[in-house]
Design a protein around this motif. Structure first.
Motif, PDB file in Angstrom:
ATOM      1  N   ALA A 781       0.834  -1.210   0.000  1.00  0.00           N
ATOM      2  CA  ALA A 781       0.000   0.000   0.000  1.00  0.00           C
ATOM      3  C   ALA A 781       0.864   1.253   0.000  1.00  0.00           C
ATOM      4  CB  ALA A 781      -0.931  -0.009   1.201  1.00  0.00           C
ATOM      5  N   GLY A 782       1.989   1.218   0.718  1.00  0.00           N
ATOM      6  CA  GLY A 782       2.893   2.360   0.731  1.00  0.00           C
ATOM      7  C   GLY A 782       3.522   2.613  -0.627  1.00  0.00           C
ATOM      8  N   MET A 783       3.819   1.557  -1.369  1.00  0.00           N
ATOM      9  CA  MET A 783       4.376   1.723  -2.712  1.00  0.00           C
ATOM     10  C   MET A 783       3.382   2.428  -3.628  1.00  0.00           C
ATOM     11  SD  MET A 783       6.299  -1.920  -3.339  1.00  0.00           S
ATOM     12  CE  MET A 783       6.845  -1.443  -4.999  1.00  0.00           C
ATOM     13  N   ILE A 784       2.146   2.023  -3.565  1.00  0.00           N
ATOM     14  CA  ILE A 784       1.126   2.648  -4.416  1.00  0.00           C
ATOM     15  C   ILE A 784       0.945   4.111  -4.022  1.00  0.00           C
ATOM     16  CG2 ILE A 784      -1.300   2.573  -5.110  1.00  0.00           C
ATOM     17  CD1 ILE A 784      -1.147  -0.493  -4.509  1.00  0.00           C
ATOM     18  N   ARG A 785       0.948   4.376  -2.728  1.00  0.00           N
ATOM     19  CA  ARG A 785       0.827   5.762  -2.263  1.00  0.00           C
ATOM     20  C   ARG A 785       2.011   6.596  -2.725  1.00  0.00           C
ATOM     21  NH1 ARG A 785       1.737   5.206   3.041  1.00  0.00           N
ATOM     22  NH2 ARG A 785       3.835   6.069   2.758  1.00  0.00           N
ATOM     23  N   THR A 786       3.208   6.009  -2.727  1.00  0.00           N
ATOM     24  CA  THR A 786       4.395   6.745  -3.177  1.00  0.00           C
ATOM     25  C   THR A 786       4.318   7.049  -4.667  1.00  0.00           C
ATOM     26  OG1 THR A 786       5.714   5.682  -1.442  1.00  0.00           O
ATOM     27  CG2 THR A 786       6.914   6.683  -3.270  1.00  0.00           C
ATOM     28  N   VAL A 787       3.865   6.107  -5.467  1.00  0.00           N
ATOM     29  CA  VAL A 787       3.662   6.362  -6.892  1.00  0.00           C
ATOM     30  C   VAL A 787       2.720   7.550  -7.078  1.00  0.00           C
ATOM     31  CG1 VAL A 787       2.657   5.461  -9.024  1.00  0.00           C
ATOM     32  CG2 VAL A 787       4.161   4.008  -7.645  1.00  0.00           C
ATOM     33  N   ALA A 788       1.695   7.629  -6.229  1.00  0.00           N
ATOM     34  CA  ALA A 788       0.698   8.691  -6.358  1.00  0.00           C
ATOM     35  C   ALA A 788       1.294  10.079  -6.170  1.00  0.00           C
ATOM     36  CB  ALA A 788      -0.434   8.478  -5.358  1.00  0.00           C
ATOM     37  N   GLY A 789       2.451  10.189  -5.532  1.00  0.00           N
ATOM     38  CA  GLY A 789       3.068  11.495  -5.358  1.00  0.00           C
ATOM     39  C   GLY A 789       3.363  12.183  -6.671  1.00  0.00           C
ATOM     40  N   LEU A 790       3.846  11.433  -7.663  1.00  0.00           N
ATOM     41  CA  LEU A 790       4.170  11.993  -8.981  1.00  0.00           C
ATOM     42  C   LEU A 790       3.178  11.591 -10.059  1.00  0.00           C
ATOM     43  CD1 LEU A 790       8.062  11.521  -9.045  1.00  0.00           C
ATOM     44  CD2 LEU A 790       6.790  13.630  -8.663  1.00  0.00           C
ATOM     45  N   HIS A 791       2.430  10.522  -9.819  1.00  0.00           N
ATOM     46  CA  HIS A 791       1.500   9.999 -10.836  1.00  0.00           C
ATOM     47  C   HIS A 791       0.151   9.707 -10.178  1.00  0.00           C
ATOM     48  CE1 HIS A 791       5.075   9.377 -13.394  1.00  0.00           C
ATOM     49  NE2 HIS A 791       5.646   8.876 -12.317  1.00  0.00           N
ATOM     50  N   PRO A 792      -0.539  10.728  -9.681  1.00  0.00           N
ATOM     51  CA  PRO A 792      -1.775  10.488  -8.934  1.00  0.00           C
ATOM     52  C   PRO A 792      -2.864   9.816  -9.759  1.00  0.00           C
ATOM     53  CG  PRO A 792      -1.494  12.828  -9.416  1.00  0.00           C
ATOM     54  CD  PRO A 792      -0.206  12.165  -9.763  1.00  0.00           C
ATOM     55  N   ASP A 793      -3.001  10.215 -11.012  1.00  0.00           N
ATOM     56  CA  ASP A 793      -4.060   9.637 -11.834  1.00  0.00           C
ATOM     57  C   ASP A 793      -3.783   8.163 -12.114  1.00  0.00           C
ATOM     58  OD1 ASP A 793      -5.455  12.381 -12.699  1.00  0.00           O
ATOM     59  OD2 ASP A 793      -3.283  12.620 -12.842  1.00  0.00           O
ATOM     60  N   LEU A 794      -2.537   7.855 -12.422  1.00  0.00           N
ATOM     61  CA  LEU A 794      -2.141   6.478 -12.670  1.00  0.00           C
ATOM     62  C   LEU A 794      -2.368   5.617 -11.436  1.00  0.00           C
ATOM     63  CD1 LEU A 794      -0.656   4.411 -14.561  1.00  0.00           C
ATOM     64  CD2 LEU A 794       1.481   5.198 -13.488  1.00  0.00           C
TER      65      LEU A 794
END
Length: 881
Positions: A781-794
């Protein structure tokens, strides 16, 4: 996902709508509750639990027995308590005096309501009874109830067990009256694998080897406390101890990590001594442990279980290969926060989750105060401004809520743990302490502790003691800032300076990001104002207007010292004076003014370019925390240019031109006797300049990475730059390092780095990896949240598309918040509709606040990009470079 009762949801929605539109509380207004909220009948009350737990970590099950001493206060045909995911094998009720026959009830379990009901063949008469239960339950893999954490070591993969019961998960391990007002004492016994250590709130009183590979450990009876504070952990642990004022202070870690907890151990002893003195009531338990766990949660980092604080390793241990000065300060601050709870929360507990801020706001304020007092070399007093800004970001939108909020359901209680509860609560305390004075405030707190020890309270219980100690009208101001939502805004105009005094005219408005023209609420606002080098002047703005004479003829700062919870909007002539004299202001006022100007500019209440004027007016040798804050804000502004390379390049040229000379002063490597705030600034600037694409920083980071020159203080920052700019080959190198790593702290960090790349294709690979078992159950879950920092829509689209898989990787207390927050940084207007659709489909109607906050933030960001960036662009065109 937890279900909620329709009637409770309807009531919650009605209350929320009323609160959002409420007028200010009248003087001496009572709290908006005639009695404590409950989801259980009030005709049966527990007084003591004898609980025996046998966990089976291998198959993730538990067997338990509980004998509960209880008092029936009114005749009743049955007993209803909380239980979740339990199967009962027997139940017997006997009179407490041993007279009369044992009764065997019918058992009905309602998992949706999270209750078990025991119905008898005739009504129970009032009196004392003992309810004996045998049951089985489940051990989870996320931080709810009793849960398992798997972690790698040099000796192979191991599993440890821990509990996390706040806010409403004791019911997963113990059938109980799982509400804060149902305080009772507990005697806990655990049967665990021989050779493993068991830790609970109290010391062990007996340990018996059963000869079958298990050992039975019995712990001393606890003091009277709420169910959510009970704790148990079992694993291959080590424990180190020290003494402080008759209390055994301990830290517990996985075997081999004890040295990394030494700073936390020593700090805990220092904090305990300070709190014994401050509160005037000695810590009442014989020991205080801090138990470290590998892994992570999307809901929390640490938990204040009485006598046995739980903290994830990333917030307790200091590994010299990766830890920074910021980590050290965070370890201290979190320990100070959780130890403050041993009084505010554990000894004295809010009656219901409406007043959660009494726990969290006070612990946040106390930790800030104590960190500054015991470690003045860190100069953390400026952090109060950033904490206040965190609250104001949420408090400025329509979906905000009062500090004292109305909670009806378990889901709503989970959502109450937010910046309003923590940071606004802390800011209000700081403001009121400044208003009444530190001595009077402390005396009020001491009176509150003595009067309500081992009991439950509401907010007015605290306010009455503060007001009595201070002899000043605290209640009215406290009600204004805690019973209604929102942020006061003071419009400031100044007349000519005459006779060595400047006359200010103050008009109270309301600051909002999404409701221009809103009719303002009214607050009684404590104000401290001063001119540069002058003496502070205090007043309270009542009725929306005030006049104030301030000694001195220089620019006047309203909210001097930044203790007030309000925005300050200067008239253009006054702002010009503040800008021209900016370098002469005290550091905390520089920071406060900059944060106000940034927020007001982004909301369209003054020119957004005024913030850039202040950046250029900031001396290169200003307080390191000022430049750290500027670096963070410039990164935030840069994100608004995402997808527009030409305009972004122009802005980045300005941002790098401001930060690079400061970094040149600081340098890559620490100097002898360097101040601690400079160490923090170094890592801030490396990461900020790396994010802004500064060629020199990116190239140097790559050189150091290739050469293996990664000392602990720089390792995370250098790798952050490397990961952000990674190509496929570099990403695979980081991935290989993550797979090979055996230290949980380092391993977890590497998986987060894999998720922080700006390359969309590599970000997608990180998302796909998060759905596998490789990163570990609590990392995904933390990995997905980290991706959202630069790629929120993705990230949001991916998470919703794989919701059933991801639900198993998010602790249940977080799910209704987790998905909407992935979309927070989106600049796509369509994303607001996607979040709304998600909430409609998957979140109970009374529990959609996180979704509403995300929608408000997306709309705000879209508006900033459209309406504010043109003014920034125009200013940049005239900037001389």
């Amino acid at each position: 996902m937890r279900r909620t009762l329709v009637t409770a949801v309807a009531l919650a929605l009605t209350t929320a709508c009323a609160a959002a539109n409420a007028a200010p509380a009248a003087p001496d207004a009572p709290m908006a509750r005639s009695q404590t909220t409950t989801q259980l009948p009030r005709n049966v009350l527990p007084t003591h639990y004898d609980v025996s737990i046998t966990p089976n970590a291998g198959d993730l099950t538990l067997a338990g027995t509980a004998t509960i001493a209880l008092q029936v206060t009114q005749s009743t045909p049955g007993i209803t308590l909380n239980a979740l995911d339990m199967t009962f094998t027997s139940a017997t009720l006997t009179p407490a005096d041993g007279k009369g026959r044992a009764l065997t009830p019918k058992i009905a379990v309602d998992n949706a309501a999270q209750t078990a009901t025991f119905t008898f063949d005739r009504p129970l008469a009032p009196g004392a009874y003992r309810l004996a239960l045998e049951y089985t339950g489940k051990i989870g893999t996320q931080a709810n109830g009793l849960f398992a954490i798997d972690y790698d070591t040099k000796d192979g993969r191991k599993r440890a067990l821990f509990t996390q019961f706040e806010n409403s998960d004791a019911r997963r391990m113990i059938p109980s009256w799982d509400e804060p007002a149902h305080k009772a004492t507990f005697t806990l016994t655990a049967t665990v694998p021989t050779g493993q250590m068991a830790v609970s709130n109290m010391p062990a009183t007996s340990t018996k080897d059963l000869g079958n590979g298990t050992t039975r450990v019995e712990f001393a009876p606890s003091p009277k406390m709420s169910t959510y504070l009970l704790f148990l952990s079992v694993g291959d642990f080590e424990r180190a101890t020290t003494q402080a004022e008759g209390v055994e202070i301990g830290v517990v870690t996985q075997r081999g990590s004890l040295d990394q907890a030494r700073f936390a151990l020593d700090s805990s002893a220092d904090v305990l001594r300070e709190y014994n003195q401050y509160f005037g009531t000695k810590y009442p338990l014989p020991k205080l442990d801090n138990v470290a766990s590998p892994g992570a949660s999307q809901f929390f980092s640490a938990m204040e279980n009485w006598g046995a604080i739980f903290t994830f390793e990333h917030t307790l241990l200091l590994d010299p290969s990766i830890s920074t000065q910021s980590d050290k300060q965070r370890v201290f601050a979190v320990a100070a926060h959780e130890i403050a709870h041993q009084w505010f929360g554990d000894l004295v507990t809010m009656s219901w989750w409406d007043d959660l801020w009494l726990n969290e706001g006070f612990a946040t304020w106390m930790a800030s105060r104590t960190t500054q007092k015991l470690h003045p070399e860190w100069n953390t007093q400026l952090e109060a401004v950033g904490s206040r800004e965190s609250a104001m970001a949420l408090d400025a939108v329509a979906s905000t809520h009062p500090v004292v909020q109305h909670v009806e359901t378990v889901e709503q209680a989970s959502q109450a743990f937010d910046s309003i509860t923590y940071e606004k609560g802390s800011a209000v305390i700081r403001m009121l302490e400044g208003y009444v004075g530190g001595d009077a405030w402390r005396e009020g707190v001491r009176r509150y502790m003595k009067k309500h020890a081992y009991a439950n309270t509401v907010s007015d219980d605290l306010w009455r003691e503060i007001q009595a100690a201070a002899g000043k009208p605290v209640l009215d101001i406290a009600h204004d800032f805690t019973l209604q939502p929102g942020i006061p805004m003071l419009r400031v105009a100044a007349g000519a300076c005459e006779g060595g005094k400047t006359t200010l005219t103050l008009a109270q408005d309301e600051f909002t990001r999404d409701r221009p023209g809103k009719a303002p609420l009214r607050w009684r606002v404590p104000v401290i104002a001063k001119s540069a080098g002058g003496e502070p002047v205090r007043t309270v703005v009542e009725g929306g207007h005030a006049r104030l004479d301030v000694p001195g003829c220089g620019p006047v700062i309203v909210n001097a010292g930044q203790t007030g919870y309000y925005r300050t909007l200067y008239a253009p002539a006054q702002f010009a004076g503040v800008r021209e004299g900016f370098a002469k202001l005290e550091a905390i006022d520089q920071l406060g003014v900059m944060n106000d100007v940034w927020a007001l500019g982004m909301a369209g209440l003054q020119s957004p370019s005024d913030y850039l004027d202040l950046v250029t007016a900031t001396p290169r040798d200003a307080d390191p925390q000022i430049w750290g804050d500027i670096a963070g804000t410039l990164r935030a502004l840069d994100a608004y240019y995402r997808g527009d390379a030409a305009r972004q390049a122009k802005f980045r040229a300005f941002a790098v031109a401001q930060l690079a000379p400061v970094f040149a002063r600081v340098g890559w490597d620490a100097k002898p006797d360097e101040a601690d705030p400079v160490k923090v600034l170094r890592t801030d600037l490396i990461e900020a300049l790396g994010a802004l694409g500064d060629r020199m920083v990116v190239e140097e980071a790559r050189h150091r990475y290739a050469a293996g020159e990664l000392p602990g203080e720089l390792r995370r920052s250098v790798l952050a730059v490397i990961a952000r700019h990674a190509d496929a080959e570099t990403w695979e190198r980081l991935h290989a390092a993550a797979k090979a790593e055996k230290t949980p702290l380092v391993k977890d960090e590497l998986y987060m780095l894999l998720s922080s790349t700006q390359d969309a294709a590599l970000a997608q690979r990180a998302l796909d990896l998060a759905l596998t078992d490789e990163p570990g159950a609590t990392n995904s879950a933390g990995m997905i949240r980290t991706v959202a920092g630069l790629h929120p829509d993705l990230a949001f689209d991916f998470a919703v598309a794989h919701r059933e898989q991801i639900d198993t990787k998010v602790d249940s207390t977080s799910r209704s918040r987790y998905y909407p927050r992935l979309a927070n940084n989106s600049l796509d207007p369509a994303m607001a509709g996607k979040v709304h659709a998600y909430a409609q489909a998957y979140v109970a109607p009374g529990s959609r606040r996180a979704s509403e906050n995300a929608i408000a933030n997306i709309k705000y960001r879209v508006g900033v990009k459209k309406d504010r960036l043109p003014a920034i662009d125009a200013w940049l065109t005239g900037w001389g470079g």
